[in-house]
Design a protein around this motif. Structure first.
Motif: not given
Length: 285
Positions: A87-92, A129-135, A192-199
């Motif tokens: 995402x090019x940065x952190x969550x939110x 909870x935690x938010x997760x995405x790919x590198x 499908x590959x995750x490309x956003x922050x998901x809870x």
């Protein structure tokens, strides 16, 4: 695991949810890396945020475990980019986030895992909870393949597994054992590959002494997983005691265990009855 609790009955209704909450872990308070850079724990392996310590290790010029990144790029061109989230940065849109690297070799041979430890209360905690995405590194490999890993198709997957861990004080030396609960999150599946922050809901883990994070992939070879075993996470939330969903009031408890957690050289050391152990239950001399 032995637990000794004192119930503070008079405080339960007065403090309830306030006393129950840890601050949200955002990694913004981690000041050991500048904006646009990542913390590389070769010389000082210690990652923390809020009331939690995240395991990281330095092994002869490379690292594994958890580190903190403030990079803003979402591309991968080489290992200097291993700290970039997709995402090019952190969550939110935040500046800081964590990168976890699960080294299958170091996990199997040295008991080194990406892990989350609570330190402020020296007590078990309850993940929420935690938010997760790919590198960017993992996405580049899954979309294009690389020298070690295949290009993913609809039959391939990459996932992270959050495991609840408990300290068994009945063992001598003490042992770190799985609680029997875990949460799985697919970073890639069904094409499908995750490309956003998901809870990711972690409440199923229940009471834990720490959270261990491991990874798995459909692409494996003689030496284990071929896919880059990296993922990004941010905004981790946990409670000190479970909350009754019918009332919204928590059991307010204070641990009376004689076990004490401290940090030595960036690692957790548990002292009980005059003896010192690491989180794997191995006695430290």
């Amino acid at each position: 695991m032995k637990k000794f609790y004192t119930i503070l009955c008079g405080l339960a209704l007065a403090c309830g949810m306030t006393a129950n909450a840890y601050d949200l872990v955002t990694f913004e308070d981690f000041d050991m890396c500048a904006d646009g850079h990542a913390f590389i724990p070769y010389e000082y392996p210690m990652v923390y945020s809020g009331d939690f310590l995240f395991s990281c290790y330095s092994n002869n010029g490379y690292w594994n475990g958890v580190t903190v990144s403030r990079t803003t790029s979402n591309t991968f061109a080489g290992l200097d980019d291993q700290y970039n989230s997709i995402t090019g940065g952190g969550c939110d849109g935040s500046n800081a986030f964590a990168i976890a690297y699960y080294s299958e070799y170091d996990a199997n041979n040295s008991e080194q895992y990406p892990e989350i430890n609570e330190l402020s209360e020296c007590a078990p905690f309850y993940p929420e909870y935690v938010y997760v995405t790919n590198t960017a590194y993992a996405v580049n490999s899954m979309e294009n393949g690389d020298a070690y890993a295949k290009k993913f198709d609809e039959n391939d997957y990459l996932k992270v597994i959050f495991k609840g861990m408990a300290i068994d004080w009945d063992k001598e030396p003490v042992e770190l054992v799985e609680t029997g609960t875990q949460v799985e999150f697919y970073l890639a599946k069904d094409g499908k590959i995750v490309k956003d922050w998901q809870k990711v809901d972690l409440s199923a883990l229940g009471e834990v002494d720490l959270i261990r994070m491991v990874m798995d992939s459909s692409d494996k070879g003689t030496w284990g997983i071929n896919t880059p075993t990296y993922f990004a996470f941010d905004n981790f939330k946990a409670s000190k005691t479970p909350v009754d969903p019918s009332t919204g009031i928590s059991d307010v408890k204070v641990s009376g265990s004689k076990a004490v957690k401290t940090i030595e050289n960036g690692q957790v050391v548990i002292t009980k009855d005059g003896k010192r152990y690491n989180v794997a239950g191995q006695m430290i001399k």
